[in-house]
Scaffold this active site. Structure first.
Site: not given
Ligand code: PAF
Length: 286
Positions: A37, A149-150
């Site tokens: 993050h 990652k997502d």
């Molecule tokens: O990736 C995440 O942490 C969540 O899916 C997000 C983008 C903050 C939406 O809740």
């Protein structure tokens, strides 16, 4: 760092930034922050003047049987990490700011939301697109950063921003990995020490399989073998291992990826009670 709990406070901060001519980067999160993050905040700051984040565990992206109530929450710690990373603003909205009483509007990116993760978690991308569109409206960023990652989530957001004309530049941040290759994730905290050690096998199999696909291996044979190796590494089950086109996640529809094509190898597998996802890019060599 300014912490806002209401939409009015978020709009107020954004007006102040606009008045000062500052461009805003935004990295939304659900908290339980890790170095991945922090890297998204830093990436945003390379492109803009100020960085904003949000912490909101979004109920609409969890199904009834999923981990909403047990999702790791550590707000004070998270806020300290964001401030340290150079973040100027964090939006931690009250649930009613995101979903007002009587709320009944959802955003759905149709095609991308029903494949891969969407097949296993049919509610998930609608929940993500619904909350992210609201966060964009409240925070009003110029640039927004999402982790690779997502990967499917990143493509869903890109499509939504294009379709709804948000006018926000979407950046993908590279996946950060632990020393043994495991992709950083807030859900890694659920793993026991023994499960954590075994989980490293996932990234190894992904790396090896991507190398085979780059060399022209058949897609079905390579992904079937990867699935067997992930199970042999100690995973409990595999939801999918798929090699898809990197830009649309459409299947290649061929024996092997065409020369020069960019692909993405995506996986979801369970280690005990914890579901892990990961992905790596590959380009088919000539
Ligand atoms: O990736 C995440 O942490 C969540 O899916 C997000 C983008 C903050 C939406 O809740």
């Amino acid at each position: 760092m300014v912490v806002a709990r209401t939409r009015a406070e978020a709009l107020d901060w954004r007006r102040q930034m606009r008045a000062q001519g500052k461009r805003i980067a935004f990295a939304p999160t659900m908290g339980a922050l890790h170095a991945g993050h922090v890297s998204l905040i830093k990436l945003g700051l390379e492109k803009t003047d100020v960085a904003a984040s949000s912490i909101f565990v979004n109920p609409t992206q969890f199904a009834a049987h999923e981990d909403l109530s047990t999702y790791p929450r550590s707000e004070a710690n998270d806020l300290a990490k964001l401030a340290e990373a150079g973040c100027s603003f964090c939006y931690c909205p009250l649930p009613t700011e995101m979903y007002p009483p009587g709320d009944s509007t959802r955003v759905m990116v149709k095609d991308l939301s029903h494949i891969l993760e969407g097949e296993v978690r049919p509610h998930f991308f609608e929940g993500v697109a619904s909350v992210v569109s609201r966060l964009f409206l409240h925070v009003g960023p110029d640039v927004a950063v999402f982790g690779e990652k997502d990967y499917q989530q990143l493509l869903v957001i890109r499509r939504m921003v294009q379709d709804l004309g948000f006018g926000i530049e979407i950046l993908g941040g590279p996946t950060l990995r632990e020393a043994d290759g495991l992709a950083m994730s807030s859900r890694n905290a659920y793993l026991t020490a023994e499960e954590r050690a075994r989980s490293a096998g996932l990234a190894r199999v992904m790396r090896e399989t991507a190398a085979l696909l780059e060399g022209g291996a058949g897609i079905r044979a390579a992904t079937d073998a990867a699935k067997a190796e992930i199970l042999a590494a100690g995973f409990t089950s595999v939801d999918y291992v798929e090699a898809r086109r990197a830009d649309t996640l459409a299947p290649f529809g061929l024996e092997c990826a065409p020369v020069g094509a960019s692909g993405r190898l995506l996986v979801a597998a369970r280690m005990g009670k914890t579901r892990l996802i990961d992905n790596v890019g590959f380009v088919r060599r000539g």
